[in-house]
Structures are given as structure tokens and as C-alpha cells.
Scaffold this active site. Sequence first.
Site, mmCIF file in Angstrom:
data_model
loop_
_atom_site.group_PDB
_atom_site.id
_atom_site.type_symbol
_atom_site.label_atom_id
_atom_site.label_comp_id
_atom_site.label_asym_id
_atom_site.label_seq_id
_atom_site.Cartn_x
_atom_site.Cartn_y
_atom_site.Cartn_z
ATOM 1 N N HIS A 282 -0.898 48.678 -4.921
ATOM 2 C CA HIS A 282 -2.207 49.243 -5.364
ATOM 3 C C HIS A 282 -3.228 48.716 -4.165
ATOM 4 C CE1 HIS A 282 -4.264 45.422 -7.197
ATOM 5 N NE2 HIS A 282 -3.171 45.218 -7.879
ATOM 6 N N ASP A 294 -3.835 40.353 -3.940
ATOM 7 C CA ASP A 294 -3.772 41.123 -4.900
ATOM 8 C C ASP A 294 -4.691 42.303 -4.688
ATOM 9 O OD1 ASP A 294 -3.324 42.214 -7.445
ATOM 10 O OD2 ASP A 294 -4.746 41.274 -8.753
ATOM 11 N N GLU A 328 -5.169 50.432 -9.908
ATOM 12 C CA GLU A 328 -4.292 49.541 -11.085
ATOM 13 C C GLU A 328 -5.163 48.432 -11.715
ATOM 14 O OE1 GLU A 328 -1.830 46.128 -11.955
ATOM 15 O OE2 GLU A 328 -3.578 46.081 -10.829
ATOM 16 N N GLU A 329 -6.066 47.990 -11.272
ATOM 17 C CA GLU A 329 -7.053 46.617 -11.629
ATOM 18 C C GLU A 329 -7.445 47.252 -13.006
ATOM 19 O OE1 GLU A 329 -6.162 43.946 -11.247
ATOM 20 O OE2 GLU A 329 -5.837 43.715 -9.159
ATOM 21 N N ASP A 356 3.495 43.636 -6.074
ATOM 22 C CA ASP A 356 1.954 43.280 -6.703
ATOM 23 C C ASP A 356 2.189 41.917 -7.305
ATOM 24 O OD1 ASP A 356 -0.378 43.382 -7.639
ATOM 25 O OD2 ASP A 356 -0.018 44.826 -9.370
ATOM 26 N N HIS A 426 -7.726 37.279 -8.899
ATOM 27 C CA HIS A 426 -8.644 37.939 -9.301
ATOM 28 C C HIS A 426 -10.157 37.040 -9.121
ATOM 29 C CE1 HIS A 426 -6.497 40.330 -12.924
ATOM 30 N NE2 HIS A 426 -6.210 40.682 -11.430
#
Length: 470
Positions: A282, A294, A328-329, A356, A426
Site C-alpha cells: 500500500h 509500513d 489501506e491504513e 505489508d 504507525h
Amino acid sequence: MKFLKSACLLFSLLAFLSVKSQTDENILKKIYTESLTNGKSYDWLNHLSNQIGSRLSGSLGAEKAVAYTKAELKKLGLDKVWLQPVLVPRWVRGAKEFAFIETAPGKTNKVNICALGGSIATPALGLKAKVVEVKTFEELEALGKENIEGKIVFYNRPMQADLIQTFDAYGGCVNQRYQGAIEASKYGAVGVVVRSMNLRLDDLPHTGSMTYEGVAVENRIPSAAISTNDANLLSTMLQLDSNIKFYFKQSCKQLKDVLSYNVIGQITGSEYPNEYMIVGGHLDSWDLGDGSHDDGAGVVQSMDVLRLLKASGIKPKRSIRVVLFMNEENGLRGGNKYASEAKQKGENHVFALESDAGGFTPRGFSFDCNDASFNQVLSWKPLFKPYLIHYFEKGGSGADVGPLKTETNVLAGLRPDSQRYFDHHHASNDTFDAVNKRELELGAATMTALVYLFDKYGVNPISNNTPIKN
């Protein structure tokens, strides 16, 4: 004479299998050598992370990433490169968040927080209230409205440290982040603070998506993540004095949806052009770091799969696509849009591989497929052994390729070593310097090797009831 003929046939079969195996071994060696000596993934990630930066859906960074990756795919001389439009949510963080624990008027301890993605803002002057600590929604229910109304709910369930599979540990506590505000608002809470999804003790809050699904706008409450060190501090202080107060201020907001794109490139198959195999990650990321693990790593590894196939002289039988998914997130709209259009067009997706899980050393793959296809995968393990790839298990694939699932196709997820992944996930330290060039390139080669083997030998569409032969 009959015995001699049988012996000759057996010898010929063994010789054929040996040549076939040797050919695959040589091709895998060529793939790994090309990736480790002439790989492009690290340079692409350098630009994506350091020249563009964070790529939250709907942001300028996401827009720049779409343009950059499309241009780079065009340079590879693929048969086709295009953009697939998709409407995505646009949430903005606003000014940096601020929080403290108040033990008495004027006596405060500053703590590290960040707003969770999708959260509303606090009042302009911030929010201050007493705190109630829980670890589960069941505890919340047991306390009831009389003990929660007007307070801030502090969810403090840590990731389970004794689980070797760290994604299982993440899955065991992420509901408090995603649904915590919904559950707390049922009992009159005024805000939510959630322990960061992190196995390490540090001062970095980790963001991530949350939802208000089904909650009226007037009943929505602000939701923030607190670092693991500060979560432990808050918990200890509550044990000493249950009357302490927590203050936090955040100015995030949800704006109107905006137009963005999935980025797609294709090598058209030489024999079965209407059978599609995809590899992807992503393109969007959260906004605290630059999204290198990520999922910048998955993006550039997937791009390099198509380059490595071409550089290794492999002419795929089936059409191979790289798909760089958007959103995606905080929505999965890119993955859902791709699958929806594929279904409308009647496209036959026989295989899909997603990266991912970070750019760390590859360990293997998890597979969502029938037993016959999985048996085929197990027969390839000796080919991966020289590269220390040993993990071949049934399991999940990836959020973006998941909507493509059918009864007969194969979905797979690259599985790197995950022990350090949630240190960065994140958070503001998900940055380019945290990615090792060699590990990233090993992952790209490993993905390419699997794509090559599935393209060469195909997918075995047998019933799930076929027994696995170990």
C-alpha cells in the site's frame, strides 16, 4: 530386458527432474544475485521516504507518491502502466497534540500522545477529566455508567509479550484502539486514551485507525494513543491516587473525500495473458514518520519484482501486475476498488502476493489457498533453503489482496522477521534509517522467486478437502 527398460525409464525420469530442479535453482540464484547486487528497491524507498515523506490518504504526499511511482514503473519498460481512480477519506492531524497528568492544581507530568486516525478534536481549550483504567470491554461494562460518565477511559491492555508471532499479539489488543471510543461513549465517557500497540517500552505514541461507526455525531468523543512508558506511568499513578486527572488537546478533523489512485503496472503473459498474478503493497502511510516499513518497503519490493523478472530474462506465461494500493491504513478503499473492477471485468486472478509486514529479513510466506496448492508450495521449500527461507504456513495474506479471494486461487503474504516491526509501526520512528538495504533486497528477491514458480507451474485448483502430504 523388461527390467533394463524400467531402469532406463527411471533413470531418464530422475535425470529430467534433476535438470528441471537445477534450472529452477539457477533462476532463483540469478534473481537473488540481481537483487543483491543491482537492486532498485532501496533507492526507490530513499526517494519515497526522504524526498516525499508521509503519504496519508488524500494528502499532498500521497499525490506526489502516485506520480513518482507511476513514472518509475514507466521507466521499467512494462507493457502497460496506468492509474485506477479511487475516492479516499481525508483526515488531517492539525497541530501537535499535548497532554499531561495532573496530581494536584499546578502539579503536572507531561506525557506523549498522538490522535488516533479518524478521531475528532478535543474542545479548543483541551479536555481534562478524571481517569478510569480498563483492559477489556468486559471491564468497561462491569464498571457501568455510574463509574465512567464524565471521565476519560484509559485502555491499558498491552500486546502479549510471550507470543512469538507478534502479529497475533497485535491482533489480541488492537480492538481497544479501533472500537474503544464506541464502547466508552456508551457509558458517558468524555474521551479515550489507548496504550500504544508496541511491544517495546519507549516514549513514542503509535497512531492507527479508529472508528465511530454507528455513533451519532453529537456523541463522538476524542481518542488518542499514549506511549508505552507513559501508559505505565499513568497506570502506576492511578494506583496511588484514583482522583488524578488527565488533560489532552488535539485539533484533528475529518474533511471531504478526495480523488486518489491505485498505481498499476503490467507485464502481459506470453501464454495465458488473461490469467493475472499480482504483487503489491500500500502506497499510503500514516503521517508521524515517513512510512518506510509500513508500507514503503512493500511498495518498492513489489515494484522490483517486475524489474527482477525482466532483468533475469524471465518471460512470464501469465500477466504479472504490480498494484500499489491507496488507502489501506484508514479505509481499504484501494484494495476494494481493485477487486470490484476486476470482478466487473471478469478478470481471472489466479495468484496475489502482498508485502505489508515491514522490510526486515524475509522468513517465508503465509498462504490462503487449498491444500493441493499448498502441497505444491511445500515441494518448493528446498529451492528456498539456501536463502534461509523456511516459513511456509497456511494463514492470512494481506488486507488489500484479501478481496480477490476465490475458492481456487492462491493469496500469499510475505513474512519477514516481525520481532522489531511494532517498534516502528504507525510511529514517528518509521523512517528510512530503520530499513536495512540488504534485508529489503532479500525480500524483493524472495517475492520474485515465488512469483516465478507460481507462474511457471500454475495454481492447482483442487478441493480444500485434499489431504496435505508432508
